[in-house]
Enzyme design. Structure first.
Site, PDB file in Angstrom:
ATOM      1  N   CYS A   1     -26.352   8.123   3.056  1.00  0.00           N
ATOM      2  CA  CYS A   1     -25.783   7.719   1.771  1.00  0.00           C
ATOM      3  C   CYS A   1     -26.867   7.723   0.699  1.00  0.00           C
ATOM      4  CB  CYS A   1     -25.151   6.342   1.889  1.00  0.00           C
ATOM      5  SG  CYS A   1     -24.343   5.769   0.384  1.00  0.00           S
TER       6      CYS A   1
ATOM      7  N   LYS B   1       0.838  -1.216   0.000  1.00  0.00           N
ATOM      8  CA  LYS B   1       0.000   0.000   0.000  1.00  0.00           C
ATOM      9  C   LYS B   1       0.863   1.251   0.000  1.00  0.00           C
ATOM     10  CE  LYS B   1      -1.797   3.159   3.183  1.00  0.00           C
ATOM     11  NZ  LYS B   1      -1.551   3.595   4.561  1.00  0.00           N
TER      12      LYS B   1
ATOM     13  N   CYS C   1     -25.616   4.758   6.758  1.00  0.00           N
ATOM     14  CA  CYS C   1     -26.347   4.429   5.531  1.00  0.00           C
ATOM     15  C   CYS C   1     -27.499   5.393   5.278  1.00  0.00           C
ATOM     16  CB  CYS C   1     -26.872   2.990   5.610  1.00  0.00           C
ATOM     17  SG  CYS C   1     -25.576   1.733   5.708  1.00  0.00           S
TER      18      CYS C   1
ATOM     19  N   CYS D   1     -26.254  -0.386  -3.203  1.00  0.00           N
ATOM     20  CA  CYS D   1     -25.262  -1.026  -2.320  1.00  0.00           C
ATOM     21  C   CYS D   1     -25.838  -2.305  -1.723  1.00  0.00           C
ATOM     22  CB  CYS D   1     -24.851  -0.068  -1.202  1.00  0.00           C
ATOM     23  SG  CYS D   1     -23.664  -0.787  -0.037  1.00  0.00           S
TER      24      CYS D   1
ATOM     25  N   CYS E   1     -19.224   5.981   5.066  1.00  0.00           N
ATOM     26  CA  CYS E   1     -19.133   4.511   5.118  1.00  0.00           C
ATOM     27  C   CYS E   1     -18.074   4.103   6.134  1.00  0.00           C
ATOM     28  CB  CYS E   1     -18.808   3.968   3.728  1.00  0.00           C
ATOM     29  SG  CYS E   1     -19.126   2.196   3.540  1.00  0.00           S
TER      30      CYS E   1
END
Length: 361
Positions: A330, A245, A327, A336, A320
């Site tokens: 969102c 990463k 949620c 989703c 998130c």
């Protein structure tokens, strides 16, 4: 005790027995009952064997100095053939992905993009338009933004090294303290004591180990790269404390050389929640950020590889989130597959409130 030969009752005319002369008396301590054989005494004795004798008719054996002994013929053992097992290839599902090591995790060369991924990406961009997440102002790519190119590359490397298990604002604060004390170059870190570095970067996660890694990285950069940082992914992965990463982030930001997606815990979590990644041949979620990177790169257009990291990281920091994702805030709940599935129910919150009230005086 075995009785004397004169008292042994001879079993003549008995086909199950053979007879041995009294000269073999000293070698016999007990009578052994065994099946009939066809080998002669002379043939057996010539080979040093006494376990097989020829059957002697009763007429040829006389006197009472003979007694019956039954012996078993040893069958020759068949040779055991060695069986060579051929190695069979297997797919490793889970891999540790240690720093600098290769992985056998692979996915098919052609992967169909998930349905509605472009709509989902567009929706996340709209929710992230305000750029109010910590990563927008304190991410690793912001480190040393006012420094010359060479020093900035080293600052991005050090910031990436400290970023694991550390929040952006904590990592940003450590970078600022190093910069204020003129300790954000390879020469300065190499000359500074490890105790000084630890004091400046605290409370970064695992600050003691990271201070040691920073000293080693600074020495390597001085000896091999003239105070600069490695310019290839393979060389970056050889540095202490640098994983996939971090290496991809440094390549993207410091060298503007895109070789892969930088996948951290936020990108890994959100991609699995959206159903964007999976283990090859299954519908199971990926287990590590490195597996997520390999799976995501199979279908995501390369022009999105750099932008996807800060986009999803900020989305994971604001909406998130790891625990209790918001949620209700969102706009992608219809697209989703994980929407509202990880949100605590009202009944569980009510129980917690009841417990809290009962404990209060």
């Amino acid at each position: 005790m075995m009785p004397p030969l004169s008292q042994v009752q001879l079993l003549r005319n008995t086909p199950q027995f053979v007879y041995i002369t009294s000269t073999h008396n000293a070698f016999l301590s007990r009578l052994v009952r065994m099946p009939i054989t066809r080998l002669s005494v002379s043939a057996a004795s010539s080979k040093g064997e006494t376990t097989a004798v020829r059957i002697t008719p009763d007429s040829e054996v006389g006197g009472e100095n003979y007694f019956p002994v039954d012996v078993r013929r040893k069958r020759p053992r068949k040779p055991v053939e060695a069986v060579v097992l051929k190695e069979q290839s297997c797919t490793v599902e889970i891999e540790d992905f240690a720093f600098g090591t290769d992985t056998t995790f692979s996915v098919p060369s052609t992967v169909q993009p998930p349905a509605n991924w472009e709509k989902v990406l567009q929706g996340i961009r709209k929710m992230r338009s305000s750029e109010d997440a910590p990563v927008d102002s304190m991410g690793c790519e912001k480190a040393g933004s006012t420094l010359p190119p060479k020093e900035r590359r080293f600052a991005v490397l050090i910031s990436s090294l400290m970023s694991s298990q550390t929040k952006d604002h904590v990592n940003h604060g450590a970078i600022q303290r190093l910069l204020q004390n003129d300790l954000l170059t390879a020469e300065a870190i190499d000359k500074a004591t490890e105790a000084t570095i630890k004091d400046l970067i605290y409370p970064v996660g695992f600050y003691t180990r990271k201070a040691s890694h920073m000293k080693k990285v600074a020495r390597i950069c001085l000896e091999k790269y003239g105070g600069d940082i490695p310019s290839t992914l393979e060389e970056l992965l050889q540095l202490p404390g640098i994983g996939p990463k971090m290496a991809h982030l440094v390549m993207n930001v410091a060298w503007e050389n895109v070789q892969g997606i930088c996948v951290d815990t936020h990108v890994h979590r959100i991609c699995n929640r959206l159903g964007w990644v999976s283990r090859p041949g299954t519908n199971k979620r990926t287990s590590t950020p490195e597996q997520t990177r390999v799976s995501l790169q199979q279908w995501l257009p390369k022009e999105e590889w750099v932008a996807i990291n800060p986009l999803l990281v900020g989305f994971g920091q604001t909406i998130c989130t790891p625990l209790r994702p918001r949620c209700s805030m969102c706009v992608l709940t219809d697209l989703c597959p994980s929407a509202f599935k990880e949100t605590p129910s009202t009944s569980s919150n009510t129980k917690k409130l009841r417990v809290t009230k009962s404990k209060s005086p």
